[in-house]
Motif scaffolding. Structure first.
Motif, PDB file in Angstrom:
ATOM      1  N   LEU A   1       0.812  -1.221   0.000  1.00  0.00           N
ATOM      2  CA  LEU A   1       0.000   0.000   0.000  1.00  0.00           C
ATOM      3  C   LEU A   1       0.847   1.274   0.000  1.00  0.00           C
ATOM      4  O   LEU A   1       0.336   2.357  -0.284  1.00  0.00           O
ATOM      5  CB  LEU A   1      -0.967  -0.002   1.179  1.00  0.00           C
ATOM      6  N   ASN A   2       2.133   1.123   0.295  1.00  0.00           N
ATOM      7  CA  ASN A   2       3.044   2.267   0.284  1.00  0.00           C
ATOM      8  C   ASN A   2       4.000   2.259  -0.911  1.00  0.00           C
ATOM      9  O   ASN A   2       4.895   3.098  -0.989  1.00  0.00           O
ATOM     10  CB  ASN A   2       3.845   2.308   1.591  1.00  0.00           C
ATOM     11  N   ASP A   3       3.811   1.313  -1.832  1.00  0.00           N
ATOM     12  CA  ASP A   3       4.703   1.168  -2.982  1.00  0.00           C
ATOM     13  C   ASP A   3       4.193   2.019  -4.153  1.00  0.00           C
ATOM     14  O   ASP A   3       3.186   1.687  -4.777  1.00  0.00           O
ATOM     15  CB  ASP A   3       4.768  -0.308  -3.393  1.00  0.00           C
ATOM     16  N   PRO A   4       4.879   3.119  -4.480  1.00  0.00           N
ATOM     17  CA  PRO A   4       4.412   3.987  -5.566  1.00  0.00           C
ATOM     18  C   PRO A   4       4.545   3.349  -6.946  1.00  0.00           C
ATOM     19  O   PRO A   4       3.992   3.856  -7.920  1.00  0.00           O
ATOM     20  CB  PRO A   4       5.312   5.223  -5.442  1.00  0.00           C
ATOM     21  N   GLY A   5       5.232   2.226  -7.046  1.00  0.00           N
ATOM     22  CA  GLY A   5       5.414   1.555  -8.334  1.00  0.00           C
ATOM     23  C   GLY A   5       4.213   0.742  -8.781  1.00  0.00           C
ATOM     24  O   GLY A   5       4.153   0.301  -9.932  1.00  0.00           O
ATOM     25  N   ILE A   6       3.269   0.504  -7.864  1.00  0.00           N
ATOM     26  CA  ILE A   6       2.081  -0.287  -8.188  1.00  0.00           C
ATOM     27  C   ILE A   6       0.822   0.536  -7.910  1.00  0.00           C
ATOM     28  O   ILE A   6       0.918   1.696  -7.531  1.00  0.00           O
ATOM     29  CB  ILE A   6       2.048  -1.625  -7.396  1.00  0.00           C
ATOM     30  N   ILE A   7      -0.327  -0.101  -8.066  1.00  0.00           N
ATOM     31  CA  ILE A   7      -1.591   0.560  -7.754  1.00  0.00           C
ATOM     32  C   ILE A   7      -1.847   0.347  -6.265  1.00  0.00           C
ATOM     33  O   ILE A   7      -1.976  -0.785  -5.809  1.00  0.00           O
ATOM     34  CB  ILE A   7      -2.750  -0.025  -8.596  1.00  0.00           C
ATOM     35  N   ARG A   8      -1.897   1.433  -5.527  1.00  0.00           N
ATOM     36  CA  ARG A   8      -2.029   1.351  -4.065  1.00  0.00           C
ATOM     37  C   ARG A   8      -3.502   1.459  -3.664  1.00  0.00           C
ATOM     38  O   ARG A   8      -3.943   2.444  -3.116  1.00  0.00           O
ATOM     39  CB  ARG A   8      -1.185   2.432  -3.416  1.00  0.00           C
ATOM     40  N   ASN A   9      -4.219   0.399  -3.939  1.00  0.00           N
ATOM     41  CA  ASN A   9      -5.639   0.330  -3.646  1.00  0.00           C
ATOM     42  C   ASN A   9      -5.839  -0.851  -2.704  1.00  0.00           C
ATOM     43  O   ASN A   9      -5.501  -1.992  -3.059  1.00  0.00           O
ATOM     44  CB  ASN A   9      -6.426   0.148  -4.948  1.00  0.00           C
ATOM     45  N   LYS A  10      -6.377  -0.590  -1.527  1.00  0.00           N
ATOM     46  CA  LYS A  10      -6.512  -1.631  -0.501  1.00  0.00           C
ATOM     47  C   LYS A  10      -7.320  -2.828  -1.000  1.00  0.00           C
ATOM     48  O   LYS A  10      -6.946  -3.974  -0.751  1.00  0.00           O
ATOM     49  CB  LYS A  10      -7.145  -1.034   0.754  1.00  0.00           C
ATOM     50  N   LEU A  11      -8.416  -2.569  -1.713  1.00  0.00           N
ATOM     51  CA  LEU A  11      -9.240  -3.677  -2.208  1.00  0.00           C
ATOM     52  C   LEU A  11      -8.476  -4.537  -3.210  1.00  0.00           C
ATOM     53  O   LEU A  11      -8.587  -5.763  -3.200  1.00  0.00           O
ATOM     54  CB  LEU A  11     -10.520  -3.146  -2.854  1.00  0.00           C
ATOM     55  N   LYS A  12      -7.677  -3.904  -4.059  1.00  0.00           N
ATOM     56  CA  LYS A  12      -6.909  -4.641  -5.063  1.00  0.00           C
ATOM     57  C   LYS A  12      -5.749  -5.406  -4.436  1.00  0.00           C
ATOM     58  O   LYS A  12      -5.468  -6.539  -4.819  1.00  0.00           O
ATOM     59  CB  LYS A  12      -6.431  -3.690  -6.163  1.00  0.00           C
ATOM     60  N   VAL A  13      -5.097  -4.803  -3.469  1.00  0.00           N
ATOM     61  CA  VAL A  13      -4.007  -5.486  -2.754  1.00  0.00           C
ATOM     62  C   VAL A  13      -4.566  -6.686  -1.996  1.00  0.00           C
ATOM     63  O   VAL A  13      -4.018  -7.794  -2.068  1.00  0.00           O
ATOM     64  CB  VAL A  13      -3.268  -4.509  -1.802  1.00  0.00           C
ATOM     65  N   ASN A  14      -5.655  -6.487  -1.292  1.00  0.00           N
ATOM     66  CA  ASN A  14      -6.271  -7.594  -0.560  1.00  0.00           C
ATOM     67  C   ASN A  14      -6.730  -8.696  -1.511  1.00  0.00           C
ATOM     68  O   ASN A  14      -6.583  -9.885  -1.210  1.00  0.00           O
ATOM     69  CB  ASN A  14      -7.444  -7.103   0.287  1.00  0.00           C
ATOM     70  N   ALA A  15      -7.278  -8.307  -2.664  1.00  0.00           N
ATOM     71  CA  ALA A  15      -7.718  -9.300  -3.653  1.00  0.00           C
ATOM     72  C   ALA A  15      -6.545 -10.140  -4.137  1.00  0.00           C
ATOM     73  O   ALA A  15      -6.664 -11.361  -4.281  1.00  0.00           O
ATOM     74  CB  ALA A  15      -8.406  -8.610  -4.829  1.00  0.00           C
ATOM     75  N   ALA A  16      -5.402  -9.515  -4.376  1.00  0.00           N
ATOM     76  CA  ALA A  16      -4.226 -10.262  -4.839  1.00  0.00           C
ATOM     77  C   ALA A  16      -3.839 -11.334  -3.826  1.00  0.00           C
ATOM     78  O   ALA A  16      -3.598 -12.488  -4.189  1.00  0.00           O
ATOM     79  CB  ALA A  16      -3.054  -9.307  -5.075  1.00  0.00           C
ATOM     80  N   ILE A  17      -3.795 -10.968  -2.565  1.00  0.00           N
ATOM     81  CA  ILE A  17      -3.390 -11.911  -1.519  1.00  0.00           C
ATOM     82  C   ILE A  17      -4.432 -13.008  -1.347  1.00  0.00           C
ATOM     83  O   ILE A  17      -4.100 -14.204  -1.306  1.00  0.00           O
ATOM     84  CB  ILE A  17      -3.132 -11.161  -0.193  1.00  0.00           C
ATOM     85  N   GLU A  18      -5.684 -12.630  -1.269  1.00  0.00           N
ATOM     86  CA  GLU A  18      -6.750 -13.627  -1.089  1.00  0.00           C
ATOM     87  C   GLU A  18      -6.889 -14.525  -2.315  1.00  0.00           C
ATOM     88  O   GLU A  18      -7.152 -15.722  -2.187  1.00  0.00           O
ATOM     89  CB  GLU A  18      -8.071 -12.947  -0.747  1.00  0.00           C
ATOM     90  N   ASN A  19      -6.721 -13.963  -3.510  1.00  0.00           N
ATOM     91  CA  ASN A  19      -6.802 -14.776  -4.719  1.00  0.00           C
ATOM     92  C   ASN A  19      -5.643 -15.760  -4.813  1.00  0.00           C
ATOM     93  O   ASN A  19      -5.813 -16.881  -5.299  1.00  0.00           O
ATOM     94  CB  ASN A  19      -6.876 -13.894  -5.966  1.00  0.00           C
ATOM     95  N   ALA A  20      -4.477 -15.371  -4.324  1.00  0.00           N
ATOM     96  CA  ALA A  20      -3.352 -16.304  -4.273  1.00  0.00           C
ATOM     97  C   ALA A  20      -3.710 -17.486  -3.367  1.00  0.00           C
ATOM     98  O   ALA A  20      -3.428 -18.642  -3.702  1.00  0.00           O
ATOM     99  CB  ALA A  20      -2.088 -15.602  -3.781  1.00  0.00           C
ATOM    100  N   LYS A  21      -4.342 -17.210  -2.236  1.00  0.00           N
ATOM    101  CA  LYS A  21      -4.773 -18.291  -1.333  1.00  0.00           C
ATOM    102  C   LYS A  21      -5.793 -19.193  -2.018  1.00  0.00           C
ATOM    103  O   LYS A  21      -5.734 -20.424  -1.889  1.00  0.00           O
ATOM    104  CB  LYS A  21      -5.371 -17.697  -0.058  1.00  0.00           C
ATOM    105  N   SER A  22      -6.711 -18.583  -2.765  1.00  0.00           N
ATOM    106  CA  SER A  22      -7.716 -19.376  -3.492  1.00  0.00           C
ATOM    107  C   SER A  22      -7.060 -20.259  -4.544  1.00  0.00           C
ATOM    108  O   SER A  22      -7.450 -21.419  -4.723  1.00  0.00           O
ATOM    109  CB  SER A  22      -8.743 -18.459  -4.159  1.00  0.00           C
ATOM    110  N   ILE A  23      -6.068 -19.728  -5.231  1.00  0.00           N
ATOM    111  CA  ILE A  23      -5.374 -20.517  -6.254  1.00  0.00           C
ATOM    112  C   ILE A  23      -4.637 -21.685  -5.618  1.00  0.00           C
ATOM    113  O   ILE A  23      -4.623 -22.794  -6.178  1.00  0.00           O
ATOM    114  CB  ILE A  23      -4.441 -19.633  -7.109  1.00  0.00           C
TER     115      ILE A  23
END
Length: 173
Positions: free
Chosen positions: A76-98
């Protein structure tokens, strides 16, 4: 479109868009990038691809699934990516789902194959049930970009023939 934008889009269009991906980490990476594109231009995401790879451990599903609150804060503090809490959380949760899909089907790719063929609407329903932050446009673009749904290239596009040679899943109906 002028360079460098044109070159960036053309490289993706000519070498990636509509071509099958057989590596689970790369499939996850494409899904992550499609999710992050929501509400933004694809060019923004393409410009940040290297930063996404670095921030998300080269899209390593196991590593991302194990991210801690410290990792969430880092993202969420990385200016190189999209710092959107919902998108960051989705990435982590989707990795768990995969990871769960890999246990059941052997791989994310095999899970996709197991459910093929489906209409776009059926895919969207399945993705919404399985993953976070996966609406109709995200699912459509993800599946077109990896060759599961047709439409990445028109038949008059020179890349269409190359994509067909790669045997995308949409050919297998």
């Amino acid at each position: 479109m002028k360079d460098p934008s044109r070159s960036l889009h053309q490289h993706y269009h000519d070498n990636h868009y509509g071509f099958p991906i057989h590596d689970d980490n790369e499939l996850f990476g494409r899904l992550l990038m499609e999710i992050n594109q929501a509400g933004l231009s694809w060019e923004t995401i393409l410009k940040k691809e290297k930063s996404f790879r670095k921030a998300y451990d080269d899209f390593n599903i196991e590593k991302v699934a194990a991210y801690s609150e410290t990792d969430r804060a880092r993202l969420l503090n990385d200016p190189g990516i999209i710092r959107n809490k919902l998108k960051v959380n989705a990435a982590i949760e989707n990795a768990k789902s995969i990871l769960e899909l890999q246990k059941e089907y052997g791989s994310f790719g095999k899970w996709l194959e197991h459910h093929h063929p489906k209409t776009k609407e059926e895919w969207v329903k399945l993705f919404k049930k399985t993953f976070r932050f996966t609406g109709g446009e995200i699912v459509n673009e993800f599946l077109m970009s990896i060759g599961y749904l047709p439409g990445a290239h028109s038949e008059t596009c020179p890349v269409h023939k190359e994509a067909v040679k790669a045997k995308p899943m949409w050919l297998k109906r």
